[in-house]
Design an enzyme around this catalytic site. Structure first.
Site, short mmCIF file in Angstrom:
data_model
loop_
_atom_site.label_atom_id
_atom_site.label_comp_id
_atom_site.label_asym_id
_atom_site.label_seq_id
_atom_site.Cartn_x
_atom_site.Cartn_y
_atom_site.Cartn_z
N ASP A 51 0.83 -1.21 0.00
CA ASP A 51 0.00 0.00 0.00
C ASP A 51 0.87 1.26 0.00
O ASP A 51 1.90 1.32 0.66
CB ASP A 51 -0.89 0.00 1.25
CG ASP A 51 -1.87 1.17 1.24
OD1 ASP A 51 -2.71 1.22 0.32
OD2 ASP A 51 -1.77 2.03 2.13
N TYR A 56 2.45 10.27 0.78
CA TYR A 56 3.41 9.73 1.74
C TYR A 56 4.82 10.24 1.42
O TYR A 56 5.33 10.03 0.31
CB TYR A 56 3.40 8.19 1.74
CG TYR A 56 2.10 7.57 2.25
CD1 TYR A 56 1.10 8.33 2.86
CD2 TYR A 56 1.87 6.21 2.12
CE1 TYR A 56 -0.08 7.76 3.31
CE2 TYR A 56 0.69 5.62 2.57
CZ TYR A 56 -0.28 6.42 3.17
OH TYR A 56 -1.46 5.84 3.62
N GLY A 288 2.35 -2.12 9.19
CA GLY A 288 3.48 -1.24 8.92
C GLY A 288 4.65 -1.70 9.76
O GLY A 288 4.45 -2.26 10.84
P1 NDP Z 1 0.40 0.21 12.54
O1 NDP Z 1 -0.67 0.76 13.39
O2 NDP Z 1 0.60 -1.25 12.57
O3 NDP Z 1 1.76 0.97 12.91
C1 NDP Z 1 2.96 0.58 12.33
C2 NDP Z 1 4.13 1.11 13.13
O4 NDP Z 1 4.11 0.56 14.46
C3 NDP Z 1 5.48 0.69 12.54
O5 NDP Z 1 5.88 1.54 11.50
C4 NDP Z 1 6.36 0.74 13.77
O6 NDP Z 1 6.67 2.11 14.05
C5 NDP Z 1 5.43 0.20 14.85
N1 NDP Z 1 5.46 -1.27 14.92
C6 NDP Z 1 5.00 -2.16 13.98
N2 NDP Z 1 5.16 -3.41 14.40
C7 NDP Z 1 5.71 -3.34 15.63
C8 NDP Z 1 6.09 -4.32 16.55
N3 NDP Z 1 5.93 -5.61 16.29
N4 NDP Z 1 6.64 -3.91 17.73
C9 NDP Z 1 6.80 -2.62 18.01
N5 NDP Z 1 6.46 -1.63 17.15
C10 NDP Z 1 5.90 -1.99 15.97
O7 NDP Z 1 0.15 0.56 11.01
P2 NDP Z 1 0.30 1.96 10.21
O8 NDP Z 1 -0.25 3.08 11.00
O9 NDP Z 1 1.69 2.06 9.71
O10 NDP Z 1 -0.69 1.68 9.01
C11 NDP Z 1 -0.40 0.63 8.10
C12 NDP Z 1 -0.51 1.14 6.69
O11 NDP Z 1 -1.85 1.54 6.45
C13 NDP Z 1 0.32 2.38 6.36
O12 NDP Z 1 1.66 2.08 6.06
C14 NDP Z 1 -0.42 2.91 5.16
O13 NDP Z 1 -0.03 2.19 4.00
C15 NDP Z 1 -1.86 2.60 5.51
N6 NDP Z 1 -2.53 3.79 6.11
C16 NDP Z 1 -3.56 4.36 5.41
C17 NDP Z 1 -4.21 5.47 5.88
C18 NDP Z 1 -5.33 6.07 5.10
O14 NDP Z 1 -5.76 7.18 5.40
N7 NDP Z 1 -5.83 5.40 4.09
C19 NDP Z 1 -3.80 6.13 7.14
C20 NDP Z 1 -2.73 5.42 7.83
C21 NDP Z 1 -2.14 4.30 7.33
P3 NDP Z 1 7.98 2.59 14.85
O15 NDP Z 1 9.00 1.49 14.84
O16 NDP Z 1 8.43 3.79 14.12
O17 NDP Z 1 7.49 2.92 16.21
#
Ligand code: NDP
Length: 329
Positions: A51, A56, A288
């Site tokens: 995605d 972004y 993510g």
């Molecule tokens: P999550 O809520 O799963 O957050 C992901 C983040 O959490 C990672 O980048 C990392 O950040 C942290 N993380 C992930 N796995 C772990 C773990 N096992 N242990 C500890 N920390 C972890 O998902 P996203 O918010 O990234 O959303 C997923 C996708 O959805 C996005 O990439 C995007 O493609 C889409 N999206 C779409 C939106 C829309 O409006 N349509 C809005 C938001 C997202 P870190 O290490 O930096 O703390």
């Protein structure tokens, strides 16, 4: 873990139940080499959907994903890639915060150029546009599909009423219908998926690609002792997000989820992701990861689906109840 594939609503297209997104990560945290390594790891575990969005990292995320895909040389038939349009990359009328025909046509072209692809599989209208008539949006997206630059179109964070209206216009005028919606869905934010869209699954065959299964990482429970250096909520520019998702209630709920997860041999992240995937109406849970270890952990989440008994899920609900609704967009 065996990957599961689900139809995108009524469409014939099959998406992996877990997929990989690039918001926040590609650009600020993940470069082309690490993106390629993580895409390969996910792909080898059966992930077939990646995605992305125009906005972004101001277009950089599409460039990084495109370069990573070229580096890996994956067969185009074997993966599904998306982009999303609304916010735009430039200031000025018709260039931001719109879904008008001129913007959409040029935005899709810009995205293909940055990816280095001939077409994207899924094109989303990233938010509703109160100023452009829905008919104009449907007409433009239908033409995008007819041009072959995208294969399916859908919406993100539209109301059920707006989605239904777009579908009905397309139905009446014999245009391409919206096929999927991309809402937030996680233990703390459930209303759109479970209530608002309930009539659209059977009604118009809506598929779902849901986002933020960990509420931006909070549900991993790693924020229990403060904000770890390098984590999403420590990044400059994400103060608003931090204010929205990092609250005493969400941190406490995450710790309680971690304790329950331990009972089934899972981590908090694995339970939170499996919880999203347990709902069959969710075509794919977009995960993510800023690092490979997170991806490894998250990709094992489906292993825990058989352990989510109704009794266990009721306890999870009880644990997160005080924090429900507080991370809504
Ligand atoms: P999550 O809520 O799963 O957050 C992901 C983040 O959490 C990672 O980048 C990392 O950040 C942290 N993380 C992930 N796995 C772990 C773990 N096992 N242990 C500890 N920390 C972890 O998902 P996203 O918010 O990234 O959303 C997923 C996708 O959805 C996005 O990439 C995007 O493609 C889409 N999206 C779409 C939106 C829309 O409006 N349509 C809005 C938001 C997202 P870190 O290490 O930096 O703390």
């Amino acid at each position: 873990m065996r990957m599961e594939y689900r139809r995108l609503g009524s469409a014939g297209l099959k998406v992996s139940a877990l997929s990989l997104g690039s918001w926040v990560t590609y650009g600020p945290q993940v470069n082309v080499d690490s993106a390629a390594a993580m895409i390969k790891a996910a792909y080898d575990r059966g992930v077939n959907f990646l995605d992305n969005a125009e906005a972004y990292a101001a277009g950089k995320s599409e460039e990084i994903m495109g370069a990573a895909l070229r580096k890996l040389g994956l067969r185009r038939e074997s993966y599904i890639v998306s982009s999303k349009f609304f916010w735009g990359l430039n200031d000025g009328p018709n260039q931001k915060n719109t879904l008008n025909r001129k913007y959409l046509m040029q935005a899709v072209d810009g995205s293909l150029k940055r990816f280095g692809l001939d077409f994207i599989d899924l094109a989303f209208c990233h938010r509703p546009d109160p100023e452009t008539p829905i008919e104009e949006v449907v007409w433009a997206m239908s033409d995008v599909i007819a041009s072959g630059k995208a294969l399916y179109w859908g919406t993100s964070m539209w109301s059920a009423e707006q989605i239904r209206e777009a579908w009905e216009i397309a139905d009446r005028r014999n245009l391409r219908k919206p096929q999927m919606e991309q809402p937030q869905y996680n233990l703390l934010d459930r209303d759109k998926v479970e209530k608002e869209y309930a009539r659209l699954y059977e009604g118009i065959g809506l598929g779902l690609t849901t986002w933020s299964p960990l509420a931006s990482g909070v549900l991993s429970a790693k924020y229990a002792k403060g904000v770890p250096a390098g984590s999403r909520l420590s990044l400059p520019g994400y103060e608003r997000l931090k204010g929205m998702v990092l609250k005493p209630e969400s941190v406490k709920a995450a710790s309680d989820v971690a304790a329950l997860a331990a009972e089934i041999g899972a981590t908090a992240s694995q339970l939170a992701i499996a919880w999203c995937a347990r709902d069959e109406r969710v075509s794919t849970v977009i995960t993510g990861a800023s690092r490979p270890e997170q991806l490894e952990e998250n990709l094992k989440s489906l292993d825990f689906l058989p352990k989510l008994s109704p009794e266990f899920l009721a306890r999870v609900d009880e644990a997160v109840k005080p924090a429900m609704g507080i991370v809504a967009d």
